[in-house]
Structures are given as C-alpha cells and as structure tokens.
Enzyme design. Sequence first.
Site, PDB file in Angstrom:
ATOM      1  N   ALA A 213       8.195  -2.506   3.477  1.00 46.88           N
ATOM      2  CA  ALA A 213       7.874  -1.652   4.631  1.00 46.88           C
ATOM      3  C   ALA A 213       6.407  -1.854   4.960  1.00 46.88           C
ATOM      4  CB  ALA A 213       8.106  -0.181   4.296  1.00 46.88           C
TER       5      ALA A 213
ATOM      6  N   LYS B 125      10.624   5.134   8.881  1.00 47.28           N
ATOM      7  CA  LYS B 125      11.328   5.306   7.601  1.00 47.28           C
ATOM      8  C   LYS B 125      12.595   6.139   7.810  1.00 47.28           C
ATOM      9  CE  LYS B 125      10.206   4.038   4.062  1.00 47.28           C
ATOM     10  NZ  LYS B 125      10.438   2.728   3.384  1.00 47.28           N
TER      11      LYS B 125
ATOM     12  N   TYR C 267       4.961   5.938  11.263  1.00 47.34           N
ATOM     13  CA  TYR C 267       5.419   5.437   9.958  1.00 47.34           C
ATOM     14  C   TYR C 267       6.643   6.231   9.488  1.00 47.34           C
ATOM     15  CZ  TYR C 267       5.799   5.380   4.863  1.00 47.34           C
ATOM     16  OH  TYR C 267       6.295   5.327   3.582  1.00 47.34           O
TER      17      TYR C 267
ATOM     18  N   PHE D  62      12.221  -2.257  -1.032  1.00 49.05           N
ATOM     19  CA  PHE D  62      10.890  -1.650  -1.048  1.00 49.05           C
ATOM     20  C   PHE D  62      10.079  -2.050   0.188  1.00 49.05           C
ATOM     21  CE2 PHE D  62      11.723  -1.573  -5.647  1.00 49.05           C
ATOM     22  CZ  PHE D  62      11.145  -0.379  -6.045  1.00 49.05           C
TER      23      PHE D  62
ATOM     24  N   THR E 115      10.843   7.989   1.645  1.00 43.60           N
ATOM     25  CA  THR E 115       9.618   8.761   1.391  1.00 43.60           C
ATOM     26  C   THR E 115       9.798  10.240   1.698  1.00 43.60           C
ATOM     27  OG1 THR E 115       7.362   9.087   2.217  1.00 43.60           O
ATOM     28  CG2 THR E 115       8.888   8.060   3.725  1.00 43.60           C
ATOM     29  N   ASP E 116       8.991  11.084   1.051  1.00 36.76           N
ATOM     30  CA  ASP E 116       9.012  12.519   1.367  1.00 36.76           C
ATOM     31  C   ASP E 116       8.518  12.791   2.785  1.00 36.76           C
ATOM     32  OD1 ASP E 116       6.275  12.060   0.997  1.00 36.76           O
ATOM     33  OD2 ASP E 116       6.041  13.498  -0.638  1.00 36.76           O
ATOM     34  N   GLU E 117       7.863  11.799   3.402  1.00 39.15           N
ATOM     35  CA  GLU E 117       7.323  12.027   4.755  1.00 39.15           C
ATOM     36  C   GLU E 117       8.416  12.227   5.799  1.00 39.15           C
ATOM     37  OE1 GLU E 117       3.960   9.999   6.139  1.00 39.15           O
ATOM     38  OE2 GLU E 117       3.043   9.861   4.158  1.00 39.15           O
TER      39      GLU E 117
ATOM     40  N   THR F  64      10.088  -3.874  10.704  1.00 38.98           N
ATOM     41  CA  THR F  64      10.482  -3.938   9.292  1.00 38.98           C
ATOM     42  C   THR F  64      11.317  -2.714   8.905  1.00 38.98           C
ATOM     43  OG1 THR F  64       8.531  -5.231   8.755  1.00 38.98           O
ATOM     44  CG2 THR F  64       9.600  -4.080   6.928  1.00 38.98           C
TER      45      THR F  64
HETATM   46  P1  NAD Z   1       2.865  -1.751   0.023  1.00 36.36           P
HETATM   47  O1  NAD Z   1       2.323  -1.751   1.411  1.00 36.36           O
HETATM   48  O2  NAD Z   1       1.928  -1.839  -1.127  1.00 36.36           O
HETATM   49  O3  NAD Z   1       3.890  -2.963  -0.151  1.00 36.36           O
HETATM   50  C1  NAD Z   1       4.827  -3.303   0.829  1.00 36.36           C
HETATM   51  C2  NAD Z   1       5.306  -4.722   0.531  1.00 36.36           C
HETATM   52  O4  NAD Z   1       6.322  -5.075   1.488  1.00 36.36           O
HETATM   53  C3  NAD Z   1       4.208  -5.786   0.639  1.00 36.36           C
HETATM   54  O5  NAD Z   1       4.275  -6.669  -0.453  1.00 36.36           O
HETATM   55  C4  NAD Z   1       4.520  -6.481   1.958  1.00 36.36           C
HETATM   56  O6  NAD Z   1       4.105  -7.843   1.971  1.00 36.36           O
HETATM   57  C5  NAD Z   1       6.034  -6.353   2.001  1.00 36.36           C
HETATM   58  N1  NAD Z   1       6.595  -6.423   3.359  1.00 36.36           N
HETATM   59  C6  NAD Z   1       6.166  -5.743   4.455  1.00 36.36           C
HETATM   60  N2  NAD Z   1       6.921  -6.085   5.520  1.00 36.36           N
HETATM   61  C7  NAD Z   1       7.832  -6.987   5.083  1.00 36.36           C
HETATM   62  C8  NAD Z   1       8.907  -7.682   5.703  1.00 36.36           C
HETATM   63  N3  NAD Z   1       9.165  -7.541   7.008  1.00 36.36           N
HETATM   64  N4  NAD Z   1       9.648  -8.510   4.958  1.00 36.36           N
HETATM   65  C9  NAD Z   1       9.398  -8.681   3.636  1.00 36.36           C
HETATM   66  N5  NAD Z   1       8.399  -8.055   3.000  1.00 36.36           N
HETATM   67  C10 NAD Z   1       7.628  -7.215   3.703  1.00 36.36           C
HETATM   68  O7  NAD Z   1       3.787  -0.469  -0.055  1.00 36.36           O
HETATM   69  P2  NAD Z   1       4.141   0.492  -1.293  1.00 36.36           P
HETATM   70  O8  NAD Z   1       3.171   1.590  -1.308  1.00 36.36           O
HETATM   71  O9  NAD Z   1       4.376  -0.325  -2.499  1.00 36.36           O
HETATM   72  O10 NAD Z   1       5.525   1.088  -0.765  1.00 36.36           O
HETATM   73  C11 NAD Z   1       6.760   0.469  -1.096  1.00 36.36           C
HETATM   74  C12 NAD Z   1       7.882   1.285  -0.499  1.00 36.36           C
HETATM   75  O11 NAD Z   1       7.827   2.626  -1.001  1.00 36.36           O
HETATM   76  C13 NAD Z   1       7.805   1.410   1.023  1.00 36.36           C
HETATM   77  O12 NAD Z   1       9.104   1.343   1.531  1.00 36.36           O
HETATM   78  C14 NAD Z   1       7.198   2.801   1.248  1.00 36.36           C
HETATM   79  O13 NAD Z   1       7.632   3.324   2.485  1.00 36.36           O
HETATM   80  C15 NAD Z   1       7.787   3.554   0.078  1.00 36.36           C
HETATM   81  N6  NAD Z   1       7.012   4.701  -0.408  1.00 36.36           N
HETATM   82  C16 NAD Z   1       5.668   4.561  -0.694  1.00 36.36           C
HETATM   83  C17 NAD Z   1       4.974   5.644  -1.213  1.00 36.36           C
HETATM   84  C18 NAD Z   1       3.484   5.548  -1.533  1.00 36.36           C
HETATM   85  O14 NAD Z   1       2.857   6.592  -1.772  1.00 36.36           O
HETATM   86  N7  NAD Z   1       2.890   4.366  -1.582  1.00 36.36           N
HETATM   87  C19 NAD Z   1       5.620   6.865  -1.440  1.00 36.36           C
HETATM   88  C20 NAD Z   1       6.991   6.965  -1.116  1.00 36.36           C
HETATM   89  C21 NAD Z   1       7.673   5.868  -0.616  1.00 36.36           C
HETATM   90  O1  DAU Z   2       4.113  10.898   0.804  1.00 39.45           O
HETATM   91  C1  DAU Z   2       4.508   9.569   0.628  1.00 39.45           C
HETATM   92  C2  DAU Z   2       3.642   8.673   1.457  1.00 39.45           C
HETATM   93  O2  DAU Z   2       2.355   8.684   0.848  1.00 39.45           O
HETATM   94  C3  DAU Z   2       4.163   7.251   1.574  1.00 39.45           C
HETATM   95  O3  DAU Z   2       5.402   7.270   2.233  1.00 39.45           O
HETATM   96  C4  DAU Z   2       3.158   6.364   2.319  1.00 39.45           C
HETATM   97  O4  DAU Z   2       3.610   5.016   2.292  1.00 39.45           O
HETATM   98  C5  DAU Z   2       1.823   6.462   1.616  1.00 39.45           C
HETATM   99  O5  DAU Z   2       0.842   5.716   2.308  1.00 39.45           O
HETATM  100  C6  DAU Z   2       1.380   7.912   1.487  1.00 39.45           C
HETATM  101  O6  DAU Z   2       1.076   8.477   2.785  1.00 39.45           O
HETATM  102  P1  DAU Z   2      -0.154   9.467   3.002  1.00 39.45           P
HETATM  103  O7  DAU Z   2      -0.520   9.471   4.420  1.00 39.45           O
HETATM  104  O8  DAU Z   2       0.107  10.793   2.378  1.00 39.45           O
HETATM  105  O9  DAU Z   2      -1.243   8.708   2.093  1.00 39.45           O
HETATM  106  P2  DAU Z   2      -2.771   8.336   2.330  1.00 39.45           P
HETATM  107  O10 DAU Z   2      -3.270   7.734   1.060  1.00 39.45           O
HETATM  108  O11 DAU Z   2      -2.994   7.579   3.590  1.00 39.45           O
HETATM  109  O12 DAU Z   2      -3.419   9.770   2.511  1.00 39.45           O
HETATM  110  C7  DAU Z   2      -3.290  10.762   1.516  1.00 39.45           C
HETATM  111  C8  DAU Z   2      -3.980  12.016   2.040  1.00 39.45           C
HETATM  112  O13 DAU Z   2      -5.378  11.762   2.132  1.00 39.45           O
HETATM  113  C9  DAU Z   2      -3.540  12.427   3.426  1.00 39.45           C
HETATM  114  O14 DAU Z   2      -3.580  13.839   3.522  1.00 39.45           O
HETATM  115  C10 DAU Z   2      -4.606  11.825   4.338  1.00 39.45           C
HETATM  116  C11 DAU Z   2      -5.855  11.911   3.470  1.00 39.45           C
HETATM  117  N1  DAU Z   2      -6.855  10.844   3.700  1.00 39.45           N
HETATM  118  C12 DAU Z   2      -6.437   9.547   3.656  1.00 39.45           C
HETATM  119  C13 DAU Z   2      -7.332   8.525   3.885  1.00 39.45           C
HETATM  120  C14 DAU Z   2      -6.867   7.074   3.841  1.00 39.45           C
HETATM  121  C15 DAU Z   2      -8.181  11.178   3.937  1.00 39.45           C
HETATM  122  O15 DAU Z   2      -8.570  12.364   3.930  1.00 39.45           O
HETATM  123  N2  DAU Z   2      -9.079  10.161   4.157  1.00 39.45           N
HETATM  124  C16 DAU Z   2      -8.695   8.845   4.165  1.00 39.45           C
HETATM  125  O16 DAU Z   2      -9.564   7.977   4.395  1.00 39.45           O
END
Ligand code: NAD
Ligand code: DAU
Length: 343
Positions: A80, A155, A151, A78, A127-129, A97
């Site tokens: 990242a 990924k 980012y 997880f 991620t879908d990104e 990372t």
């Molecule tokens: P997050 O930022 O909340 O957590 C990331 C965690 O990884 C943190 O605890 C951080 O300390 C740890 N970390 C970062 N770099 C590290 C390293 N070099 N070694 C060890 N630990 C490290 O992120 P999240 O939102 O929980 O996302 C988790 C995973 O899911 C990521 O890989 C992200 O790309 C993926 N993802 C996130 C989303 C989303 O919407 N949040 C959607 C799809 C995929």
């Molecule tokens: O789609 C999966 C991804 O979703 C993950 O891989 C990423 O880790 C996660 O951060 C997230 O990325 P997004 O860029 O989609 O999420 P974020 O919450 O940053 O933004 C969601 C949407 O809202 C995007 O269209 C940007 C917009 N946004 C975001 C912020 C922080 C705003 O309009 N204003 C803001 O201040």
Amino acid sequence: MTGGAGFIGSAFVRRRLAATTDELVVLDKLTYAGDRDNLDDAFADPATAARLRFVQGDIADATVVGPLVAEADAVINFAAESHVDRSILAADDFLRTGVIGVHVLLEAVRAAGAADGQTRRLLQVSTDEVYGSVETGTSKEGDPLAPRSPYAAAKAGGELLVQAYHVTHGLDTVITRGANTYGPHQHPEKLVPLFITSAMQDLPLPLYGDGLQRRDWLYVDDHADGVAVVLERGSSGEVYNLPGAGERTNRDVTAAILDRLGKPWSLARRVPDRPGHDRRYAMAGARAEALGWRPATGFEDGMTCTVAWYRDHEAWWRRRRDAAWDAYYERQYGQRLADSVEA
Ligand code: NAD
Ligand code: DAU
C-alpha cells in the site's frame, strides 16, 4: 506476499521464515518506501535465503500477479501507499494500489482457483484508520467504516472489495485492522522515526496542532505475528482488529523519544495541524484474543528498542533522508516550521 520490502512486511518475512518452513515469494514495487535492504538479514542467512524469492513488480499489474498467485497457497497483501500526509498532497497512487491493486489480486486468486480447483486464502492487511476518529470507547469489527483521509478511504475501498469477493465469488478471505505500528525499519516520514532521526540531529520536531491526538501504539513484531495468527486461525470472511499495547498522546510519544535520546523538549515545535486530523484511534481486541493473539511488547520497552535500533543504523535512515526526502520535507514542513511556535 506483497509489500515485503516495506516496514511491517519485512518484519513478517523475518519472523515467518524463522518460525516456519514456509517458502515466501515477495512481490514489491520498490516505491520510495520499499527497499531490498530491509530483507538483507533474510537473504544473508542460508537457512532462510533458500526459502525466499524476491520479485519486483506492481500488484496492479495482472500480468505479473497472475502467474505468482497461480503457484501460491495463500496471498498476504501488505502492499500500500501508507503515509497519510502524502495522501493529502496527492492521492492517485493510493487509489491505484489500495483499490485497483487489491482488485487485481482478488481476480488472480479467483482465476487460479477456477483453473486448478485449489482454495487460496487471501489476507488483506488493513488499518484502524478505516473506523475514522474515535472520540470515546473502542471500535469493534462490526462498526461502520468512516474513513476521513484519502489514505484511509483507499484502505476502506480495498477492504470492501475483499468482502464483496468473499460474498459474491466465495473467496476465502480474512482482513486485519492493525493499530499505529512502530519499530525498526520504519521509513523516517512517520512520526516515531521522524522524531528519533530529527532529534538525533538536533532538528525541530513538528507536532501537529496541540499534540493531544491519541494513538494506540503496536510494536512491529506483534503486528506481524497478529497477521500470521489470523492467516492460520481466522474464520473465512471475518475481520480482526489488532490493537496496540499502549494508548498515548503525540506529546507523550515525543517526550518518550526525547527522554531516551537525552534531548531537550525545546526541539518540539507546534506547527499548523494536518487537515482532517483524526483525534483518536482505539480498538477492541477480543476477536483476535480469542484466536490466541495479543500484543506482547509494552510501549516503554518497544520504544527503547526502537530508539536503540535507529541509533545503531544511521546509514539505513540517512539513505532514506536523501535529496527526494529534502524536497518532500520542504513541501510538508517548510512553511509549517516557519509558522511554528513553542510546543
Ligand atoms: P510501507 O510504506 O513501509 O511499505 C509498503 C510496501 O509496499 C513498500 O515496500 C512498497 O514498495 C510496497 N508497495 C507500494 N505500492 C506497491 C504496489 N503497487 N505493488 C507492490 N508493492 C507496492 O508500509 P507499512 O507501514 O509497512 O504498511 C504495510 C501495510 O500495513 C499497509 O497496507 C498499511 O496500510 C498497513 N498498516 C500500516 C500501519 C502502520 O502503522 N505502519 C498500521 C496498520 C496497517
Ligand atoms: O493507525 C494506523 C495508521 O498509522 C496506518 O494505517 C498508517 O499507514 C500509518 O502511517 C499510521 O498513520 P498515522 O497518520 O496515525 O501515523 P503518522 O506517523 O503519520 O502520525 C502519527 C501521529 O503523529 C498523528 O496524530 C499525526 C502526528 N504527526 C505526524 C507527523 C508525521 C505529527 O504531529 N507530526 C508529524 O510530523
């Protein structure tokens, strides 16, 4: 597993310890985004604490990773740097990372297997990104990768290495591509918790551009469960989309938050857009459905639970909106908000 002190990783820990008799070792660097307090519940319950170990360390550090992987049956990555806006400000940690760290994990899995003859499955949480912006239709697992932010590029790089190690070195790998995830314990830098915690304080909500960008929102527990299903039932070498349960514009999401908090739309401000902003993400989920997974939580219910959690955990999010946060916020939003207009 790595990244277990973060948002989705800690949900995986809680649910996995509750649903199985597994023992988990969490390796987490504790960046600004990770905190052991996300694991407080699991450590407070003796039934789960006995099966959980925490190690602070970097997945890009082979001396830390090697011995941990040697004693594991599987590796779930997880970890990242996860915030797109921060990758636009500076991408170095994302590459370290997301690419080097993944390579270190793959090499550790390879070395451990060569030493003891055991197969260890590696699951890469992606991620879908990686598909880039999807104007119409839905992305399928075989579609080309077209990342558009640093980012997303990091990924995609991590994923490509995982697939290369499966083909070249025969490692047992699976990859999940999750949709935009929301729920309790998400760092307040992301859209949903930023807007909830700002609206609670009557602060402005900075909507990028026209706010009509679309995301397919996935509740955090569903994401964690999807990862578990792919870990157990996924075919080696395959990729699995984990789509959300509700496509919404960012304006819809903002309205849903304000509505639940009883706050006015006037808090929403239109600010200059994110560079390279992806307009829409949407994925087809047939492959994960064939394994028996689909999201169980609808957007309306998930958002109600999420807003309630932030209301009940003010100390949790205030700890993250600290002095370092203020500096980030000023850099990311100071000029944008000065230039903002009614949304
Ligand atoms: P997050 O930022 O909340 O957590 C990331 C965690 O990884 C943190 O605890 C951080 O300390 C740890 N970390 C970062 N770099 C590290 C390293 N070099 N070694 C060890 N630990 C490290 O992120 P999240 O939102 O929980 O996302 C988790 C995973 O899911 C990521 O890989 C992200 O790309 C993926 N993802 C996130 C989303 C989303 O919407 N949040 C959607 C799809 C995929
Ligand atoms: O789609 C999966 C991804 O979703 C993950 O891989 C990423 O880790 C996660 O951060 C997230 O990325 P997004 O860029 O989609 O999420 P974020 O919450 O940053 O933004 C969601 C949407 O809202 C995007 O269209 C940007 C917009 N946004 C975001 C912020 C922080 C705003 O309009 N204003 C803001 O201040």
